[in-house]
Scaffold this motif. Structure first.
Motif, mmCIF file in Angstrom:
data_model
loop_
_atom_site.group_PDB
_atom_site.id
_atom_site.type_symbol
_atom_site.label_atom_id
_atom_site.label_comp_id
_atom_site.label_asym_id
_atom_site.label_seq_id
_atom_site.Cartn_x
_atom_site.Cartn_y
_atom_site.Cartn_z
ATOM 1 N N HIS A 34 -1.958 16.767 1.704
ATOM 2 C CA HIS A 34 -2.633 17.042 0.437
ATOM 3 C C HIS A 34 -3.026 15.740 -0.271
ATOM 4 C CE1 HIS A 34 -4.048 19.445 -2.804
ATOM 5 N NE2 HIS A 34 -3.159 19.011 -3.674
ATOM 6 N N SER A 35 -2.192 14.724 -0.156
ATOM 7 C CA SER A 35 -2.559 13.433 -0.744
ATOM 8 C C SER A 35 -3.840 12.917 -0.110
ATOM 9 C CB SER A 35 -1.442 12.411 -0.537
ATOM 10 O OG SER A 35 -0.302 12.814 -1.240
ATOM 11 N N PHE A 36 -3.917 13.019 1.222
ATOM 12 C CA PHE A 36 -5.168 12.660 1.893
ATOM 13 C C PHE A 36 -6.342 13.400 1.254
ATOM 14 C CE2 PHE A 36 -7.559 15.556 4.684
ATOM 15 C CZ PHE A 36 -8.689 14.776 4.913
ATOM 16 N N ALA A 37 -6.190 14.723 1.107
ATOM 17 C CA ALA A 37 -7.311 15.540 0.609
ATOM 18 C C ALA A 37 -7.714 15.126 -0.800
ATOM 19 C CB ALA A 37 -6.927 17.019 0.662
ATOM 20 N N LEU A 38 -6.721 14.847 -1.644
ATOM 21 C CA LEU A 38 -7.016 14.474 -3.032
ATOM 22 C C LEU A 38 -7.676 13.093 -3.115
ATOM 23 C CD1 LEU A 38 -3.773 15.641 -4.879
ATOM 24 C CD2 LEU A 38 -5.944 16.859 -4.646
ATOM 25 N N ILE A 39 -7.176 12.158 -2.306
ATOM 26 C CA ILE A 39 -7.718 10.796 -2.337
ATOM 27 C C ILE A 39 -9.201 10.821 -1.948
ATOM 28 C CG2 ILE A 39 -7.630 8.536 -1.198
ATOM 29 C CD1 ILE A 39 -4.554 8.969 -0.964
ATOM 30 N N ARG A 91 -6.978 2.699 -8.476
ATOM 31 C CA ARG A 91 -5.747 1.909 -8.306
ATOM 32 C C ARG A 91 -5.969 0.776 -7.307
ATOM 33 N NH1 ARG A 91 -0.654 6.134 -8.682
ATOM 34 N NH2 ARG A 91 -1.744 7.699 -9.890
ATOM 35 N N LEU A 92 -6.695 1.075 -6.240
ATOM 36 C CA LEU A 92 -6.855 0.080 -5.181
ATOM 37 C C LEU A 92 -7.879 -0.996 -5.547
ATOM 38 C CD1 LEU A 92 -6.626 2.481 -2.118
ATOM 39 C CD2 LEU A 92 -4.946 0.755 -2.803
ATOM 40 N N ALA A 93 -8.859 -0.647 -6.366
ATOM 41 C CA ALA A 93 -9.839 -1.649 -6.798
ATOM 42 C C ALA A 93 -9.137 -2.819 -7.478
ATOM 43 C CB ALA A 93 -10.868 -1.012 -7.735
ATOM 44 N N ALA A 94 -8.009 -2.501 -8.136
ATOM 45 C CA ALA A 94 -7.264 -3.539 -8.854
ATOM 46 C C ALA A 94 -6.629 -4.549 -7.887
ATOM 47 C CB ALA A 94 -6.173 -2.892 -9.715
ATOM 48 N N ARG A 95 -6.580 -4.205 -6.587
ATOM 49 C CA ARG A 95 -5.969 -5.101 -5.612
ATOM 50 C C ARG A 95 -6.968 -6.055 -4.968
ATOM 51 N NH1 ARG A 95 -0.919 -3.684 -4.639
ATOM 52 N NH2 ARG A 95 -0.884 -5.011 -2.819
ATOM 53 N N LEU A 130 0.832 -1.203 0.000
ATOM 54 C CA LEU A 130 0.000 0.000 0.000
ATOM 55 C C LEU A 130 0.871 1.259 0.000
ATOM 56 C CD1 LEU A 130 -2.811 -0.980 2.539
ATOM 57 C CD2 LEU A 130 -2.969 -0.854 0.050
ATOM 58 N N VAL A 131 1.988 1.184 0.716
ATOM 59 C CA VAL A 131 2.917 2.323 0.711
ATOM 60 C C VAL A 131 3.461 2.537 -0.700
ATOM 61 C CG1 VAL A 131 5.119 3.199 1.596
ATOM 62 C CG2 VAL A 131 3.506 2.087 3.154
ATOM 63 N N ASP A 132 3.701 1.433 -1.426
ATOM 64 C CA ASP A 132 4.157 1.570 -2.818
ATOM 65 C C ASP A 132 3.122 2.301 -3.672
ATOM 66 O OD1 ASP A 132 6.518 0.295 -2.283
ATOM 67 O OD2 ASP A 132 5.835 -1.680 -2.959
ATOM 68 N N VAL A 133 1.857 1.931 -3.500
ATOM 69 C CA VAL A 133 0.793 2.605 -4.252
ATOM 70 C C VAL A 133 0.784 4.093 -3.912
ATOM 71 C CG1 VAL A 133 -1.702 2.735 -4.643
ATOM 72 C CG2 VAL A 133 -0.622 0.505 -4.307
ATOM 73 N N LEU A 134 0.947 4.383 -2.634
ATOM 74 C CA LEU A 134 0.929 5.772 -2.183
ATOM 75 C C LEU A 134 2.135 6.536 -2.719
ATOM 76 C CD1 LEU A 134 -0.475 7.848 -0.438
ATOM 77 C CD2 LEU A 134 0.798 6.988 1.531
ATOM 78 N N ALA A 191 -11.043 1.096 0.499
ATOM 79 C CA ALA A 191 -9.599 1.094 0.748
ATOM 80 C C ALA A 191 -9.030 2.502 0.566
ATOM 81 C CB ALA A 191 -8.907 0.102 -0.185
ATOM 82 N N ALA A 192 -9.580 3.261 -0.385
ATOM 83 C CA ALA A 192 -9.093 4.632 -0.607
ATOM 84 C C ALA A 192 -9.487 5.536 0.558
ATOM 85 C CB ALA A 192 -9.635 5.179 -1.930
ATOM 86 N N ILE A 193 -10.676 5.322 1.108
ATOM 87 C CA ILE A 193 -11.051 6.087 2.306
ATOM 88 C C ILE A 193 -10.015 5.822 3.401
ATOM 89 C CG2 ILE A 193 -12.759 6.284 4.173
ATOM 90 C CD1 ILE A 193 -14.952 5.769 2.108
ATOM 91 N N LEU A 194 -9.657 4.546 3.582
ATOM 92 C CA LEU A 194 -8.706 4.189 4.643
ATOM 93 C C LEU A 194 -7.293 4.700 4.354
ATOM 94 C CD1 LEU A 194 -9.936 0.570 5.378
ATOM 95 C CD2 LEU A 194 -9.998 2.520 6.948
ATOM 96 N N LEU A 195 -6.881 4.606 3.098
ATOM 97 C CA LEU A 195 -5.531 5.070 2.781
ATOM 98 C C LEU A 195 -5.458 6.595 2.906
ATOM 99 C CD1 LEU A 195 -2.846 3.777 2.107
ATOM 100 C CD2 LEU A 195 -3.304 4.107 -0.304
ATOM 101 N N GLY A 196 -6.565 7.272 2.579
ATOM 102 C CA GLY A 196 -6.625 8.718 2.819
ATOM 103 C C GLY A 196 -6.517 9.020 4.313
ATOM 104 N N ASP A 197 -7.257 8.277 5.108
ATOM 105 C CA ASP A 197 -7.174 8.441 6.568
ATOM 106 C C ASP A 197 -5.739 8.264 7.053
ATOM 107 O OD1 ASP A 197 -9.927 8.744 6.622
ATOM 108 O OD2 ASP A 197 -10.319 6.669 7.215
ATOM 109 N N LEU A 198 -5.089 7.245 6.511
ATOM 110 C CA LEU A 198 -3.719 6.963 6.910
ATOM 111 C C LEU A 198 -2.797 8.133 6.553
ATOM 112 C CD1 LEU A 198 -2.283 4.584 8.250
ATOM 113 C CD2 LEU A 198 -1.800 3.665 5.996
#
Lengths: 366, 366
Positions: B98-103, B123-127, B52-56, B143-150
C-alpha cells in the motif's frame, strides 16, 4: 539504464545474438513471454487491459534478452539441462522485470526514444482521450508509471508460476531479491546531483549495482541457483560476471557519447542532454582543468544541447584522457572475466557459452 | 487513492482503530513491518539505503492498516488462530504494498500532502544535493518513483519470507496477483480524460478495482486462503467485502469534497484541483444542466482553484442531487454487507470483527 550487447560486437546485429548455443534458449524465452502476456490479456481485470498488453508486447519485443541469456549460462554452469523449461520461464520473468526498469527509467530521464522507437510514456500519451496535448503528455507519463508497476508485479507473478521446484525457488529467491533492491538503489544513485568530488565514487557504485550486478552477475547466479548450484558456484558467478558487467556498462557509457546514432537506438545526444553522471563523465570531471569544468557545468545536462555543444563536450572527454582511460578499464575487465572463466571447472556447453559472451564484449567496434 | 476508515467513524480517531479484537493483531503487524525494514537497513545494498529506509519508516508509520485488518478478518473467518504469526507478516506485506501505491499515486497526482504530512516526493526532494530548486523537485519525483518500486519489490519479498506454508502460499498467491493487477488497472482507469458520457461507467470500474477489491475483498480473501479457506468462503468474502469496499470509497469521495480539512489529512481542495473523476463527480456530470456542466468543465481540475471556486463546485454537486444519491448508495451497500454477514456461518470472533468494521463504516458523521 541500457546495455547493448549486440552493439559492442562486430558486425552489429539487429536482433538478439543468435549463436547456436543461445538460439533455442532464446526461442523458449520468447514463447514463455508470449504465453504469459496472452494469458493476461485473455482473462483481464478490466476491458482496458488487453490493448495495454498489446502495447507492452510491442515494447518487450525489441529486447536483446541479455538477462535471460546470462540466466541460461548460469543454469548451464550448474549442470542444468539445456532444454530445461523452468529456466526459460524465469529468464522471461527477468525480461519482464527489465521492461519495468526501462519504462520507469525513461519516465525519470524524460527520454523520447528506447531501442530506436518511442519510449513507453510517449506510446501511451497517444492513447489519451482528448485534444489537450499537455494533459496527454501527463497521462502518458502516469500511465507508463502504472504499466511499469504492472510489469514489476507480473515479473514476480511469472516467477512464482514458472513451475520452479519449491526448494529451487527458495535457493534462487534471495539472489533475485538482492538483484531487485540493487537495481533500484543503483538507479537512485544514478539520479545524480551537482558536480562534487564524490561523483566518481557514486558513479562506480551506481554502475556496479544497476548494471554489473543486475545485467550479468545476478542473472547468472539465479540460473545457477535454480539448477542446484552451491555457494562456490555463486561466488564464481561474481568473479566472472562482475568484471564482465562492468565492461559492458563502461562500453555503454562510451557508446552513449561517441556511438553511431543509427546503431545505439537513441540520439547520441541523449546521455549528454540528460546530464548522466556516468563513470566516463565523472572521470572526465576529475581530470578536467577549471576551463573544462566550466564547459561541463554549462553544457552537460542542457536539454537543448546541439551538435556543436556535444562536439565541445566530446572534445573535453577526449582531451582529459577519460575516453582512453575507460577503454583501458574495459580491456582490463574483459581479461579478468576471461581469467575467471579459464580457472573454473565448468561443463563444456557452459564454458562455450560464457566464452562467447566475453568474446562479444571484447571484439567490439564502434 | 485513499480510504479513511477512522475518518468515517464517530468520534474520529487519530490512529488505527484499536478495538480489543484488533489491537493485538495490529501490534503484530507493526512489529513485522519494523523487523523487515530494520533488516533491510542492517544489510543494505549500498550505504545510501539506510537513510531512505528511515524516510520510508516515517511514511509507513501513519497508515490506518485497513488491509492488514481485513486480512486478519479473513484469516479469522477461515478459522485461523487469532495469534497466528504468518498472517501478521502477510498483513505487513500488504501494508508495504500500500505504501508503494500511495507513493506512486501522489507522484501521479502531484499531491503535496498525504496523511496530513508531506508526500513522499516532497520528503525526498529535500535530500537533493544542490541549490537548484527545479532540479530538487525533479529529483524528489524520480526518487519517489524508485522508492515506490522498492516498496513493491519488498512487499513481495516480505510475503515470500513470511514463513507461510508452501501450500497456503499457493492458495493465496492467485488472489494476491489478481489484487495487484486490479489496483494498477483501477489506477489507470482513474487517470481520467475529458468529460464524456462514459465517465460514470469508468468511474465505477475504477472504484471497484482500485478500492473495493483492493481495500476489502482481496485482503479478506488472502487472509481466508492463508488459513485454508475454500471457494465458498472466498465467494463470501466477495459478497461481504465488495459492497463494504464500495461504501468506503463512496464515503471517501464525499469526504474529499465536503470533509473537514483537519480530519481528512489533506486539503479539501485537492480532489477538486486534481480533477478526480470520482463516481460522485461522474454522477454530478450526468445530472448536470448545460450551465452546471460549464462550471465543472471550467473549475474541476483547475490546479489554482480557490475557496470560492470550490464552493461553486460543491453547490453544483449538491444541487444536482449527486451528493444525496451517493449517500443513499453508501447506505444500501452497508445494508448489503450486513446481510451477507448475517447469512454467513462464521466463527464468533470473525463475526464480531466483521460486524465492527461495517459498524464503523455506517456510524459515520462529518
Amino acid at each position: 539504464m541500457s546495455t547493448r550487447l549486440a552493439d559492442v560486437t562486430a558486425p552489429p546485429r539487429p536482433r538478439a545474438p543468435a549463436e547456436p548455443d543461445f538460439g533455442r534458449a532464446l526461442e523458449e524465452v520468447e514463447a514463455a513471454l508470449g504465453e504469459f502476456l496472452d494469458a493476461q490479456a485473455r482473462d483481464p481485470a478490466d476491458r482496458c487491459l488487453p490493448p495495454l498488453v498489446d502495447v507492452l508486447r510491442e515494447f518487450v519485443r525489441d529486447g536483446k534478452r541479455l538477462r535471460p541469456l546470462f540466466c541460461h549460462c548460469g543454469w548451464l554452469a550448474a549442470g542444468g539441462d539445456p532444454a530445461g523449461a523452468p529456466v526459460a520461464r524465469v529468464g522471461a520473468a527477468l525480461e519482464l522485470f527489465h521492461s519495468f526498469a526501462l519504462i520507469h527509467d525513461d519516465v525519470m530521464d524524460g527520454s523520447h526514444l528506447r531501442r530506436g522507437r518511442p519510449s513507453m510514456h510517449r506510446r501511451l500519451a497517444a492513447r489519451y482521450h482528448g485534444d489537450d496535448r499537455e494533459a496527454a503528455a501527463r497521462f502518458g507519463v502516469n500511465a507508463a508509471i502504472l504499466l511499469g508497476d504492472l510489469c514489476l508485479a507480473w515479473a514476480d507473478e511469472m516467477l512464482l508460476t514458472a513451475g520452479v521446484d519449491d526448494d529451487d525457488l527458495r535457493r534462487a529467491a534471495p539472489v533475485l531479491h538482492a538483484m531487485r533492491s540493487e537495481v533500484m538503489v543503483g538507479q537512485y544513485l544514478d539520479l545524480g546531483g551537482e558536480w562534487t568530488e564524490d561523483v566518481l565514487d557514486r558513479a562506480w557504485r551506481a554502475l556496479r549495482l544497476k548494471t554489473a550486478g543486475y545485467t550479468v552477475e545476478r542473472p547468472l547466479q539465479i540460473g545457477a541457483a535454480l539448477a542446484g548450484g552451491g555457494p562456490d558456484l555463486l561466488r564464481w558467478c561474481t568473479a566472472y560476471g562482475r568484471p564482465l558487467g562492468e565492461a559492458f556498462q563502461l562500453r555503454d557509457d562510451l557508446l552513449g557519447v561517441f556511438g553511431e546514432p543509427g546503431t545505439i537506438g537513441k540520439s547520441v545526444l541523449d546521455d549528454l542532454r540528460e546530464g548522466k553522471q556516468t563513470v566516463l563523465m565523472a572521470l572526465t570531471w576529475r581530470r578536467a582543468r577549471p576551463g573544462q569544468r566550466e564547459v561541463i557545468r554549462r553544457l552537460h545536462g542542457d536539454p537543448d544541447l546541439d551538435a556543436d555543444g556535444a562536439a565541445r563536450l566530446r572534445a573535453v572527454i577526449s582531451d582529459t584522457g577519460a575516453e582512453d582511460a575507460v577503454g583501458e578499464l574495459i580491456e582490463a575487465r574483459a581479461r579478468e572475466a576471461l581469467a575467471a572463466l579459464e580457472a573454473a571447472d565448468l561443463p563444456a556447453t557452459a564454458r562455450r557459452a560464457c566464452a562467447e559472451l566475453v568474446h562479444q564484449a571484447t571484439r567490439r567496434t564502434r
